[in-house]
Design a protein around this motif. Structure first.
Motif, mmCIF file in Angstrom:
data_model
loop_
_atom_site.group_PDB
_atom_site.id
_atom_site.type_symbol
_atom_site.label_atom_id
_atom_site.label_comp_id
_atom_site.label_asym_id
_atom_site.label_seq_id
_atom_site.Cartn_x
_atom_site.Cartn_y
_atom_site.Cartn_z
ATOM 1 N N LEU A 282 3.009 8.729 9.876
ATOM 2 C CA LEU A 282 1.963 7.818 9.408
ATOM 3 C C LEU A 282 0.900 7.600 10.484
ATOM 4 O O LEU A 282 -0.308 7.574 10.197
ATOM 5 C CB LEU A 282 2.581 6.479 9.008
ATOM 6 C CG LEU A 282 3.373 6.462 7.694
ATOM 7 C CD1 LEU A 282 4.219 5.204 7.599
ATOM 8 C CD2 LEU A 282 2.442 6.573 6.494
ATOM 9 N N VAL B 211 -2.878 5.890 10.199
ATOM 10 C CA VAL B 211 -2.565 4.514 9.804
ATOM 11 C C VAL B 211 -2.789 3.582 10.991
ATOM 12 O O VAL B 211 -2.294 3.834 12.098
ATOM 13 C CB VAL B 211 -1.113 4.420 9.293
ATOM 14 C CG1 VAL B 211 -0.688 2.971 9.116
ATOM 15 C CG2 VAL B 211 -0.983 5.177 7.974
ATOM 16 N N THR C 6 -4.217 -0.685 7.622
ATOM 17 C CA THR C 6 -4.411 0.367 6.617
ATOM 18 C C THR C 6 -3.532 0.083 5.408
ATOM 19 O O THR C 6 -2.344 -0.201 5.540
ATOM 20 C CB THR C 6 -4.045 1.738 7.196
ATOM 21 O OG1 THR C 6 -4.839 1.987 8.357
ATOM 22 C CG2 THR C 6 -4.275 2.841 6.170
ATOM 23 N N ARG C 7 -4.109 0.150 4.222
ATOM 24 C CA ARG C 7 -3.334 -0.007 3.001
ATOM 25 C C ARG C 7 -2.783 1.350 2.570
ATOM 26 O O ARG C 7 -3.547 2.316 2.426
ATOM 27 C CB ARG C 7 -4.175 -0.615 1.881
ATOM 28 C CG ARG C 7 -4.087 -2.126 1.819
ATOM 29 C CD ARG C 7 -4.932 -2.782 2.871
ATOM 30 N NE ARG C 7 -6.330 -2.832 2.471
ATOM 31 C CZ ARG C 7 -7.334 -2.883 3.342
ATOM 32 N NH1 ARG C 7 -7.129 -2.857 4.651
ATOM 33 N NH2 ARG C 7 -8.585 -2.957 2.903
ATOM 34 N N VAL C 8 -1.478 1.400 2.389
ATOM 35 C CA VAL C 8 -0.790 2.623 1.989
ATOM 36 C C VAL C 8 -0.167 2.369 0.619
ATOM 37 O O VAL C 8 0.719 1.515 0.468
ATOM 38 C CB VAL C 8 0.306 3.007 3.001
ATOM 39 C CG1 VAL C 8 1.047 4.258 2.532
ATOM 40 C CG2 VAL C 8 -0.311 3.227 4.386
ATOM 41 N N VAL D 230 5.845 1.596 6.968
ATOM 42 C CA VAL D 230 4.447 1.161 6.859
ATOM 43 C C VAL D 230 4.246 -0.215 7.497
ATOM 44 O O VAL D 230 3.417 -0.365 8.415
ATOM 45 C CB VAL D 230 3.969 1.178 5.388
ATOM 46 C CG1 VAL D 230 2.563 0.597 5.283
ATOM 47 C CG2 VAL D 230 4.005 2.596 4.830
ATOM 48 N N LEU E 179 1.811 -2.257 2.976
ATOM 49 C CA LEU E 179 2.376 -1.433 1.909
ATOM 50 C C LEU E 179 1.939 -1.983 0.558
ATOM 51 O O LEU E 179 2.228 -3.138 0.229
ATOM 52 C CB LEU E 179 3.904 -1.432 2.011
ATOM 53 C CG LEU E 179 4.642 -0.612 0.946
ATOM 54 C CD1 LEU E 179 4.445 0.883 1.194
ATOM 55 C CD2 LEU E 179 6.139 -0.953 0.941
ATOM 56 N N ASP F 75 -6.680 1.139 -0.892
ATOM 57 C CA ASP F 75 -5.705 2.113 -0.371
ATOM 58 C C ASP F 75 -6.420 3.339 0.185
ATOM 59 O O ASP F 75 -7.324 3.885 -0.451
ATOM 60 C CB ASP F 75 -4.748 2.560 -1.483
ATOM 61 C CG ASP F 75 -3.876 1.429 -2.006
ATOM 62 O OD1 ASP F 75 -3.726 0.423 -1.293
ATOM 63 O OD2 ASP F 75 -3.347 1.560 -3.124
ATOM 64 N N ILE G 73 -4.306 5.895 1.861
ATOM 65 C CA ILE G 73 -3.291 6.951 1.754
ATOM 66 C C ILE G 73 -2.413 6.624 0.556
ATOM 67 O O ILE G 73 -2.050 5.461 0.344
ATOM 68 C CB ILE G 73 -2.431 7.040 3.029
ATOM 69 C CG1 ILE G 73 -3.319 7.318 4.240
ATOM 70 C CG2 ILE G 73 -1.359 8.112 2.897
ATOM 71 C CD1 ILE G 73 -2.573 7.283 5.565
#
Length: 563
Positions: free
Chosen positions: A65, A70, A80-82, A99, A106, A127, A129
């Motif tokens: 990640l 990230v 970072t929004r995953v 995450v 997450l 998001d 990723i």
């Protein structure tokens, strides 16, 4: 020197222990390193991983990640929004920790959303990723042109040779390849008030609303449910085998993926829900505790293979909506112990369960069963009230209805990017659940209905769930929903939508005559009997969280009393 000044002066001399999700899993791995996580999908071989192996994969995933770009957040901004589109799996569990462990956020994306709501929530979350199961790739390809922030996609697959995927303008990676070629990450601490998770409500009224939770909140939530499920009537121990049948995209799978590392139980994730296969797996793996919404229990009990399996002693943690009395009795006839629980997306979710007090243990069995089916007590660190529309406590008489409000250390502080709805949610400094309830002289809570589902007829309230309870006990009824439908004289009147059990026949008069028996016994007033009973051969429409979609039913039958 004041105590606070001394604390600040010495802050560099001691370790200020953060309540983070990483410390949950690290403690669980240190304490139960050989305990198993089993991934048992219906269309691939079972995979057995120890807690220690899961932790190794989490660390490798974190390295990957970081290489994907990230970035961590802090208490003032999200990392970072995953996003994740996946069934229940060991991969999802690994993302639950990798995450947030990096300080990122997450986003558990609801795979049951319409394509329009998927686009809205992914864009609204921002998001960058997206981790996605390969079977959802056609859906992603259809909506990708509308996704504004996705830059990278990681494909997850159960196949020995995952499909090769190409997406225009998107970097594409394969999950297991990332794990294999990454070294274990050396995590540092993140601030416990960093946002760890973000997801969206089921969207039954308007656009889905985003809720978010910090590391500290989720650790305290995990501790609360670990304590409560060790108490009667759950009495879960390290010897129990747990199968969550609530999706991992839905409200942290009710806290199971966090609490499991505190309680040390074996967990089994089943991928796509195949009810015959799940029954077989419950038997093979000697599962002792399952949790999910009422419709899941109904599907397990009415599956053609159900009678082949001995379910006696299995405990079923019910949530999402009240369990119909008929379904409860069907489960008890098979020896299943059903235990009521309660929570919302906004509450992480668990805030109350059917927990016994000392004196409850001496109750007669019929009183215990009624409490297990409908009763609630707050779990540790939660405070509940039942209030009128002025915010005043209603009498604890078991009869006066009010709205349930709550305070706990793990409630969402706001709706994401929606200050207007946040103000309404938190009016008076208590989170308003939107559920109406009564409480009795012992402080037990009894949920009556959703505010939006209570039927307002002639200035009086009709509790839809009470009618559903009674109708559900008819031996030919499989599913039932009672809705309020516009009426020219009374404002609203109840209409019941009934789905017969497989192989059974039933008529409108059968249901009305059955209800009249309860009128004659004084259990409901005569004017509560629905004006119309609709017999449907199709299953009830469901929300994205498998509840009966009363909004859709109200729209479908809005003119049924005026035609």
């Amino acid at each position: 020197m004041s105590i606070n000044e001394e604390f600040v002066e010495k802050a560099q001399e001691f370790y200020d222990y953060p309540l983070t999700l990483l410390n949950l899993i690290k403690w669980g791995v240190d304490t139960f390193p050989e305990q198993e996580v089993i991934y048992a999908p219906p269309d691939a071989p079972k995979l057995r991983l120890t807690f220690a192996q899961v932790w190794d994969r989490v660390r490798r995933l974190a390295s990957a990640l970081e290489q994907l770009g990230v970035k961590p957040g802090d208490p003032k901004r999200l990392g970072t929004r995953v996003g994740v589109l996946e069934w229940n799996s060991h991969r999802y569990l690994e993302l639950y920790y990798a995450v947030p462990g990096l300080g990122a956020t997450l986003h558990t994306v609801n795979i049951r959303y319409s394509p329009e709501d998927l686009v809205y929530t992914i864009n609204h979350a921002g998001d960058e990723i997206l981790f996605i199961k390969d079977e959802f790739m056609p859906l992603l390809q259809a909506i990708l042109p509308k996704l504004k922030t996705i830059r990278k996609v990681v494909v997850m697959s159960d196949k020995p040779e995952p499909p090769q995927v190409k997406l225009p303008g998107i970097e594409v990676y394969e999950y297991e390849d990332l794990i294999k070629r990454s070294n274990p990450y050396e995590f540092g601490d993140v601030d416990e008030r960093t946002v760890a998770t973000l997801f969206y409500t089921s969207g039954t009224t308007g656009l889905p609303k985003g809720v978010f939770f910090t590391h500290r909140q989720l650790v305290l939530h995990a501790m609360g449910i670990s304590i409560s499920t060790a108490a009667p009537p759950y009495e879960l121990t390290i010897k129990d085998v747990v199968m969550p049948l609530v999706p991992m995209y839905h409200v942290h799978a009710w806290g199971g993926p966090h609490a499991m590392f505190l309680t040390g139980q074996r967990y089994i994730y089943t991928g796509r829900m195949d009810w015959g296969y799940i029954l077989k797996t419950i038997s093979e793996e000697k599962v002792t505790y399952v949790f999910g919404v009422p419709v899941i229990l109904y599907l397990l009990l009415t599956h053609p293979d159900s009678s082949k399996y001995d379910l006696k002693g299995l405990k079923y943690g019910n949530g999402g909506s009240a369990i119909p009395e008929g379904l409860y009795k069907l489960a008890r006839s098979r020896g299943i112990i059903v235990i009521n629980g309660y929570g919302l997306s906004e509450t992480a979710p668990v805030i109350a369960q059917a927990l016994f007090k000392t004196q409850s243990l001496n109750w007669p069995e019929d009183k215990k069963e009624n409490f297990l089916m409908k009763g609630l007590r707050q779990i540790p660190l939660v405070f509940l009230r039942v209030v009128d529309d002025q915010g005043r406590d209603v009498p604890r008489d078991g009869k006066t209805i009010g709205e349930l409000v709550v305070r706990a250390p793990w409630l969402t502080p706001a709706y994401y990017k929606d200050p207007g709805k946040t103000k309404d949610l938190w009016r008076g400094g208590w989170l308003h659940t939107g559920d109406v309830a009564v409480w009795d002289s012992d402080g037990y809570i009894w949920i009556m209905d959703r505010l939006k589902d209570v039927i307002k007829s002639g200035g009086e309230w009709i509790v839809s769930t009470r009618l559903e309870d009674i109708i559900s006990t008819h031996p030919a009824v499989g599913e039932v929903a009672v809705i309020g439908v516009p009426h020219p004289q009374w404002g609203e009147r109840p209409v019941a939508v009934v789905v017969p059990r497989p192989g059974k026949k039933i008529t409108e008069d059968d249901i009305k005559n059955y209800l009249m028996k309860f009128v004659e016994k004084g259990e409901i007033p005569k004017w509560w009997v629905p004006d119309k009973v609709i017999i449907s051969e199709r299953e009830l429409p469901k929300t994205s969280t498998a509840k009966a979609d009363k909004k859709a039913l109200r729209e479908l039958y809005k003119n049924v009393l005026s035609s």
